[in-house]
Every structure is written in C-alpha cells, then in structure tokens.
Design a protein around this motif. Structure first.
Motif, PDB file in Angstrom:
ATOM      1  N   HIS A 145       0.778  -1.287  -0.187  1.00 28.28           N
ATOM      2  CA  HIS A 145      -0.019   0.038  -0.014  1.00 28.28           C
ATOM      3  C   HIS A 145       0.923   1.245  -0.022  1.00 28.28           C
ATOM      4  CE1 HIS A 145       1.074  -0.584   4.334  1.00 28.28           C
ATOM      5  NE2 HIS A 145       0.898   0.656   4.423  1.00 28.28           N
ATOM      6  N   HIS A 190      -6.985   2.042  -3.572  1.00 22.65           N
ATOM      7  CA  HIS A 190      -6.818   0.989  -2.489  1.00 22.65           C
ATOM      8  C   HIS A 190      -8.099   0.604  -2.148  1.00 22.65           C
ATOM      9  CE1 HIS A 190      -2.683   3.030  -2.456  1.00 22.65           C
ATOM     10  NE2 HIS A 190      -2.424   2.348  -1.714  1.00 22.65           N
ATOM     11  N   GLY A 191      -8.000  -0.736  -1.611  1.00 25.85           N
ATOM     12  CA  GLY A 191      -9.350  -1.154  -0.921  1.00 25.85           C
ATOM     13  C   GLY A 191      -8.727  -2.475  -0.191  1.00 25.85           C
ATOM     14  N   TYR A 192      -9.685  -3.355   0.376  1.00 22.76           N
ATOM     15  CA  TYR A 192      -9.504  -4.580   1.206  1.00 22.76           C
ATOM     16  C   TYR A 192      -9.371  -5.500  -0.027  1.00 22.76           C
ATOM     17  CZ  TYR A 192     -11.428  -2.478   5.316  1.00 22.76           C
ATOM     18  OH  TYR A 192     -11.609  -1.640   6.469  1.00 22.76           O
ATOM     19  N   THR A 199      -8.415 -10.147   6.001  1.00 29.56           N
ATOM     20  CA  THR A 199      -8.646  -8.666   6.137  1.00 29.56           C
ATOM     21  C   THR A 199      -8.605  -8.232   7.398  1.00 29.56           C
ATOM     22  OG1 THR A 199     -10.913  -8.905   5.733  1.00 29.56           O
ATOM     23  CG2 THR A 199      -9.641  -8.380   3.751  1.00 29.56           C
ATOM     24  N   HIS A 204      -5.914  -1.292   4.328  1.00 30.51           N
ATOM     25  CA  HIS A 204      -6.146  -1.581   2.802  1.00 30.51           C
ATOM     26  C   HIS A 204      -4.995  -1.666   1.945  1.00 30.51           C
ATOM     27  CE1 HIS A 204      -9.944   1.763   3.394  1.00 30.51           C
ATOM     28  NE2 HIS A 204      -9.689   0.375   4.020  1.00 30.51           N
ATOM     29  N   LEU A 270     -12.463   5.680   1.914  1.00 33.63           N
ATOM     30  CA  LEU A 270     -11.532   5.678   3.026  1.00 33.63           C
ATOM     31  C   LEU A 270     -12.667   6.936   4.244  1.00 33.63           C
ATOM     32  CD1 LEU A 270      -9.303   4.757   4.976  1.00 33.63           C
ATOM     33  CD2 LEU A 270      -8.149   6.651   4.142  1.00 33.63           C
TER      34      LEU A 270
END
Length: 307
Positions: A145, A190-192, A199, A204, A270
């Motif tokens: 990330h 970005h994300g999960y 997770t 993220h 976010l």
C-alpha cells in the motif's frame, strides 16, 4: 529474493524529496531521491526502546488509559491470553501518552525528519505495532500500500514516516517490504484485498499490484530506523515465529501542509469508513475528516501553521 537492486546513480538537477541540510550526505539524499526510503542504523537507543516497551505493556494491561488511543486486538486470542501483549497487535494514536510520544520528540529522530519536512514539524499519525505470531490465519499481513491513501493533506514530499525496529525485524517475523522508486508514482486506488479470512480493519491494499516491480525486504536490528516517503509502495509479511515483532512509528508532516477535499477521489471511501468508526466510538452525529486529523495531530517542533 531479499535484495533487489536499488538505484544510486546520480541525477542532474535539484533534489525534489529532501530539503537542503547539513545532516544527510549527498549520497544519502540521492538514495532517498531515487528509492523513496533511507535506512539509518542504530539511531534509537536500547534504553528508549525499553521504555517504550514497558509503556506498551502497561497499556495492554490497562494500567494506563491514554485519551484518544486506539487499541487493536486479535479477539480470537483473548480467551487464551486475557489482557496482555499476546492479544494487542497495535496501539494507534498515542499522541496523548507522554511516554510513547517521547519517540516523536527524540532529537536524533527529528534531526532527520527536518531534512524532509522543514523546521515546523507536526506528528500526524502514531503507531506502536506488535506483530503477533500468525502463521495460520495471516490476519496481520499488511498488503502492499501507499500511506498517502490515508492522509488528506499535501504536499506529499513534505510528509515522511519514521519507523523504528524495537527488535530485530527479518523475513521470518514479517519485516517491512518496499518497492524502491515507487514514490515517484501517483497515488493508486486502494481497498480491501480479496483474501478470505485475511482482511484486518483499515488494512487497505493496492487494488492492482504490479508484481513485476522488485521488492526489498528491510532487515533491521533493534534501534534501526527507516525514513520513507508516503507514496512509497510497501507492506509487511506475516510473523512465522513464536515471538512478537514490535516497531514504533510516526508520520511527520510540515505544519505548512494543507488539507485537501477527498470527495470524488480514490480516498473518498476511506473518509466514509473513518467517519463511521469515529461516530460509533464517540457517539458523534457529524464528523469531518479534517477534524479527525486535527485531533490526531500534535506539534513537535516550530510553529503550528495549517495542520
């Protein structure tokens, strides 16, 4: 596999990511310019690290309850270990804990920070990470990330993270992994990650990771400190040992940085997630992202201007 080539070739033109200073050598400035991070060996003393470790233990045992601190736990270990360091994987936002906040004011750390931020320095985001043994569920693997994804302030080049190993960090216990040179790229979505059972809240990761970019595993001894740019792509592996891997870190920014509106950007989702968390924790009806960061931020040197 543990040591990709990092660029040390000289550039023509001025430095973009460091300010003129008498602390960094030209070679160190060029290394950061090219790679987006700089590792300084043996920077923080054993005595200071032991003090941080003791305070972390006191927080885990609830002997002290600093206001505003967020304590993240592995609930599955609670029944076995109770209130102890065997359960807590992160203490975040420790800016009101005077003992842990000492890390952000250490002269040996700040003299390097000032090379990136200038003299007016804010501590914006503080964490003590306790990476738990995790060979099965991989709960605490942090996907690759960019930290700027979390920050609604700019410019990115006046933000730097100081990350100090509190014990030896290596591949087996989940050391930092960086992709040199990626600080020169834009902020990516970005994300999960789509990993079943892996997770963790707010962990993220890049939605589209380029596996071809070389990775460097930062093997660090206790007291070693790495300074890195908020656009540098990085993460950490799982802890395959039976012990813990502790580190303490702070994201510093020039107080001359300014807040941005993240609406209609890749950071918008976010903002909503953070607002929901804070509203739930403090029973607040309306919380602005700027307010959350004003609460976290604390001046460590110079004058508070914008942040």
């Amino acid at each position: 596999p543990t040591s990709a080539q990092v660029s040390v070739a000289p550039h023509s033109g001025r430095f973009c990511y460091t300010l003129d200073n008498d602390v960094l050598s030209t070679e160190q400035r060029q290394f950061y310019e090219d790679n987006g991070y700089l590792l300084i060996r043996n920077l923080v003393s054993d005595q200071d690290i032991e003090r941080f470790r003791k305070e972390f233990t006191r927080i885990c045992k609830r002997e002290v309850k600093p206001p505003g601190v967020m304590i993240m736990k592995d609930e599955s270990r609670k029944s076995q270990f109770g209130q102890s360091e065997s359960v807590v994987n992160k203490v975040q936002d420790f800016q009101e804990d005077e003992e842990l906040f000492r890390y952000c004011t250490l002269p040996e750390v700040l003299k390097y920070v000032e090379c990136f931020t200038g003299p007016n320095i804010m501590a914006m985001h503080t964490m003590l990470i306790n990476k738990l043994p995790d060979s099965d569920q991989q709960t605490f693997l942090h996907p690759m990330h960019q930290d700027l994804h979390y920050f609604p302030f700019r410019p990115a080049s006046r933000i730097v993270c100081a990350w100090t190993a509190m014990e030896r960090a290596h591949q087996d216990n989940g050391c930092l992994v960086v992709q040199p040179g990626t600080h020169r790229t834009a902020l990516k979505p970005h994300g999960y990650p789509q990993w079943e059972g892996k997770t963790n809240k707010l962990f993220h990761g890049l939605l589209d990771e380029d596996e071809k970019i070389p990775k460097v595993h930062l093997v660090m001894e206790k007291g070693d400190t790495v300074f890195f740019h908020p656009l540098l792509i990085h993460g950490s592996g799982i802890n395959r040992t039976s012990g813990f891997r502790k580190s303490i870190s702070c994201h510093f920014a020039s107080s001359e940085c300014h807040y941005i509106d993240v609406k209609n950007t890749t950071q918008e989702h976010l903002e909503k997630e953070l607002q929901e968390m804070v509203s739930k924790k403090y029973n607040a009806t309306s919380v602005e992202l700027k307010d959350i960061w004003n609460f976290r931020a604390r001046l460590v040197q110079g004058e508070r201007i914008n942040l």
